[in-house]
Scaffold this motif. Sequence first.
Motif, short mmCIF file in Angstrom:
data_model
loop_
_atom_site.label_atom_id
_atom_site.label_comp_id
_atom_site.label_asym_id
_atom_site.label_seq_id
_atom_site.Cartn_x
_atom_site.Cartn_y
_atom_site.Cartn_z
N ARG A 1 0.82 -1.21 0.00
CA ARG A 1 0.00 0.00 0.00
C ARG A 1 0.86 1.27 0.00
O ARG A 1 0.49 2.27 -0.62
N SER A 2 2.02 1.22 0.68
CA SER A 2 2.91 2.39 0.66
C SER A 2 3.40 2.65 -0.76
O SER A 2 3.50 3.81 -1.19
N GLY A 3 3.74 1.60 -1.49
CA GLY A 3 4.17 1.77 -2.86
C GLY A 3 3.09 2.39 -3.74
O GLY A 3 3.36 3.29 -4.55
N GLN A 4 1.85 1.89 -3.58
CA GLN A 4 0.75 2.49 -4.33
C GLN A 4 0.61 3.97 -3.99
O GLN A 4 0.39 4.80 -4.88
N ALA A 5 0.72 4.28 -2.70
CA ALA A 5 0.57 5.68 -2.29
C ALA A 5 1.68 6.54 -2.86
O ALA A 5 1.46 7.70 -3.25
N ARG A 6 2.91 6.01 -2.90
CA ARG A 6 4.02 6.79 -3.49
C ARG A 6 3.72 7.15 -4.94
O ARG A 6 3.98 8.27 -5.38
N GLY B 1 0.08 12.89 -8.43
CA GLY B 1 -0.50 14.13 -7.95
C GLY B 1 0.43 15.31 -8.15
O GLY B 1 0.01 16.40 -8.57
N VAL B 2 1.73 15.12 -7.83
CA VAL B 2 2.72 16.18 -8.06
C VAL B 2 2.76 16.55 -9.54
O VAL B 2 2.83 17.73 -9.91
N ASN B 3 2.68 15.56 -10.41
CA ASN B 3 2.70 15.81 -11.85
C ASN B 3 1.55 16.73 -12.26
O ASN B 3 1.73 17.72 -12.97
N PHE B 4 0.33 16.38 -11.85
CA PHE B 4 -0.83 17.21 -12.20
C PHE B 4 -0.76 18.56 -11.48
O PHE B 4 -1.17 19.59 -12.03
N HIS B 5 -0.24 18.53 -10.24
CA HIS B 5 -0.13 19.74 -9.44
C HIS B 5 0.70 20.81 -10.15
O HIS B 5 0.26 21.94 -10.35
N VAL B 6 1.91 20.44 -10.55
CA VAL B 6 2.81 21.43 -11.16
C VAL B 6 2.38 21.79 -12.58
O VAL B 6 2.85 22.79 -13.12
N GLY C 1 -0.76 22.43 -13.20
CA GLY C 1 -1.91 23.31 -13.05
C GLY C 1 -3.25 22.63 -12.88
O GLY C 1 -4.27 23.29 -12.67
N ASP C 2 -3.33 21.29 -12.97
CA ASP C 2 -4.60 20.59 -12.79
C ASP C 2 -4.78 20.26 -11.31
O ASP C 2 -4.55 19.14 -10.86
N HIS C 3 -5.19 21.27 -10.52
CA HIS C 3 -5.26 21.10 -9.08
C HIS C 3 -6.36 20.15 -8.64
O HIS C 3 -6.23 19.47 -7.62
N GLN C 4 -7.46 20.10 -9.39
CA GLN C 4 -8.55 19.20 -9.01
C GLN C 4 -8.11 17.74 -9.09
O GLN C 4 -8.35 16.95 -8.18
N ARG C 5 -7.45 17.37 -10.18
CA ARG C 5 -6.97 15.99 -10.34
C ARG C 5 -5.88 15.70 -9.31
O ARG C 5 -5.84 14.59 -8.74
N ALA C 6 -5.00 16.67 -9.06
CA ALA C 6 -3.96 16.47 -8.05
C ALA C 6 -4.58 16.20 -6.69
O ALA C 6 -4.16 15.29 -5.95
N ARG C 7 -5.62 16.97 -6.34
CA ARG C 7 -6.29 16.77 -5.04
C ARG C 7 -6.86 15.36 -4.94
O ARG C 7 -6.72 14.69 -3.91
N GLU C 8 -7.49 14.88 -6.00
CA GLU C 8 -8.08 13.54 -5.98
C GLU C 8 -7.01 12.47 -5.74
O GLU C 8 -7.21 11.52 -4.96
N LEU C 9 -5.87 12.62 -6.39
CA LEU C 9 -4.79 11.63 -6.25
C LEU C 9 -4.18 11.68 -4.85
O LEU C 9 -3.88 10.64 -4.25
N TYR C 10 -3.98 12.88 -4.32
CA TYR C 10 -3.44 12.98 -2.95
C TYR C 10 -4.40 12.32 -1.96
O TYR C 10 -3.97 11.63 -1.02
N GLU C 11 -5.71 12.55 -2.14
CA GLU C 11 -6.68 11.96 -1.21
C GLU C 11 -6.70 10.44 -1.32
O GLU C 11 -6.84 9.74 -0.31
N GLN C 12 -6.56 9.91 -2.54
CA GLN C 12 -6.47 8.45 -2.69
C GLN C 12 -5.24 7.91 -1.97
O GLN C 12 -5.30 6.87 -1.30
#
Length: 807
Positions: A701-706, A712-717, A719-730
């Motif tokens: 599970r730690s590997g999946q989270a990494r 999330g960092v990819n989408f974050h930088v 500019g797709d903050h909504q998708r980044a937020r979803e991935l961080y929450e997962q």
Amino acid sequence: MRTLGGLSVGEAVYRREKPLLLLAYLCLEGAQPRRRLASLFWPEASNPMNSLAQHLIRLRPLGGVVLDDGARVEARLECDVDLFRAHGRAGRHAEALGVYGGPFLDGLGVALGPDLEEWLFETREALGREARSAHLTLAERRLALGDLTEAAAGAERAYVVPGAPPPDPADLPRLHRLLQPAGHPLAETVRREADELEVPLTAAPSPVTAPPLLGRMAERAALEALGPGQVAWVSGPAGTGKSALLAALTAQGGWRVLPGRPGLPLATLEPLAPRLAGTADALAALSDSRLRVALDGWEDADEATRAALTLAARQRPGAALVIAARDPPALPIDLHLTLGPLTPAELAAHPGAFEATAGHPSLLAAFLRGAPPDQTLDAHLNALPPPAREVYLTLALQAAPNLAATRAALRLPAADFARTLDLLAREGLCTPGGEVRTPGTVRELLNVQPAHAALRHLHLARAHPEGRGWPHWQAARALWEEEDHPAAARAAHAYASEEMKRGYPGQAAATLEGAPQTGEVRLLRAWALLQLGEALRAGEVVADLPTLAGVTACRAVAAYQLGRYDQALALAEQLPGDGSLDAAHGAMVRGHVALRENRQREAQGQYRRAAALYRLNGTTPLALTAENLLASMAVQQGAEPWATFAPLLEASQPYPPQRAVILSNLADCLSPAETTDPVLFHQAEQLYQEAAALYELLGNRSGQARVLNARGVNFHVHGDHQRARELYEQALRLLSGGGNLRLMGLVLSNLSEVEGNLTQFDDALNLLERAGHLGLVQTIRSNARLTQVSEPILVLPPAMEGKGHHG
């Protein structure tokens, strides 16, 4: 390469026996260190290494049949022994015997040293025994069909297999049962040998040793009609005849039935291949389109096997699959058969059977034997001679029956044990190899008296080989005596080591946590926790252990993961500078610290040294980890990503944990923060998802989270903050309750930044500080640029989890 009945390579005319013997050894034993080969083949030579080099040169006319990297030598060609054993594991006994052309290395004329000679004769006898077993299995099929003459002829062939030693005592009853009904003269010879060895021979059975399957004709025909790659599911409650239906497929020939076995990852599929390092190996073992495999007991199989078969059902690698289970299908299938009671029409040939049993298969078996229809398994066992009940219940406690451990646990004389096992097989309660035929029913019987079951587990644990004995120690924990603790610790260590080799550090950590906490157990537990990202706990586990090299290496890695770089470097400097595994760990830590301080050349040198030392010590997965970091650095310095990572992607196929990390790093290289190329971004996403799928199969599970955090960092930088937020929450959902506070703090800080929540950002950093990750917090704070706008921007440092080098 031909080794059975002679020694040659393909059609080549090559008469140098010693180089061919060297090649045969490599084919069977795998890659070997040069020094070991030299001492084994030329023990008396003045310069064994030179003799080895000369013989490797003499193999060059055969083409690239060996790979020599300077430290190890490996064969690069197929061998008839591998084909012979592959046919045997798949249940294709006739094909296996077609490959067995005679004794292993028959007619070899070169002088051998004592160790090499011992290897040759042991291998020859082992292969001869396997050929004998195949002959016996085919002969027993002929007897089951009433063909007494061919059954006896098959037994004769088994008795005189070229290259095999005299029949084992356990084979004599089988031989006698096959020979006696036909009046074969060899039957008297077998009887005399059994008398001399005091091996009891039971009376010969009737020509048809197993009754034909009652009913189920349509079901059996449907399963026989399955084509390559097709999957069937047979469901029904315990006692409805699923095992009997699969046994009928086996008796017909061409099917391999594997009983579901809990325990180590991929334990259920182990009979198909000698080494299963992960899911990729399992799928490779199922790639043969001639293979027909049935799993008897989906619920009883280990989780890794179920995951591998689920993937096989989607990918259709080649083999036809039948899965028997109590529940409805749990994966994509082509055919679903639901078994229930037999109908009056199916039992028309047995007057009164349906009225007495309502067609229930387990009651029907008792009825056809003349027993009362309400006879239970318990009553049946009590009606047998005294040892039978204990032998049967002790066998039922084992995922894979170990007959030697069972006999030792019960302290039965060999003759009594053999007689009892034969009785249970004739009663239909277990196979001759000790696998119980009614696992569901016997589990209910064992659950009635849990204390007695625990005591049997304890006796088995004390008698079982350590590498497979831990489940029994675990089940008997409440009954351990003080003197049991060292053996239980060794068993847990061996079991957890295998779990880690197969890529399941979480399971290994749980195993070791429940074991007696010896120094060896605590050190291995700490390494497992480090793989899970729980560096603080790992450091606590080894805090008071003696300062040995292995402990120091573990503390150095933990200090680095916690961001205590000066401490990590100081510990690494204490490690030896020799060719040991600990020296490799030290080089890795020094490389990590040098990389953080932007000393690129020094970091590369340390990683190269670590990779070489890991390979020298036979730890290929760890070598791939170091080489993966070198590849990432090379790409940063301008190398083309796909070409740089291609060799690593190929080499990591057998090692899913390392492959997942390599896929993630390649994705990082393809989609750095400064690029907006949609093609590279899409390629990176595909790689991340492939890595996540591997982590999911491994249960990491730690590997999946990494990976989710990296995406999330990819989408974050970008500019797709909504998708980044979803991935961080997962990622946070996966980390919940897992103990990896470092990664959780990183994801929380990223999530708080994308949501513009300064309070939550500070809370995330405080969480990391309380968990001991002070260096990491300092790095995040120094790289964070918070602006006074509605959505603050966090400039993510290259070394952050998910977008830096994964090692």
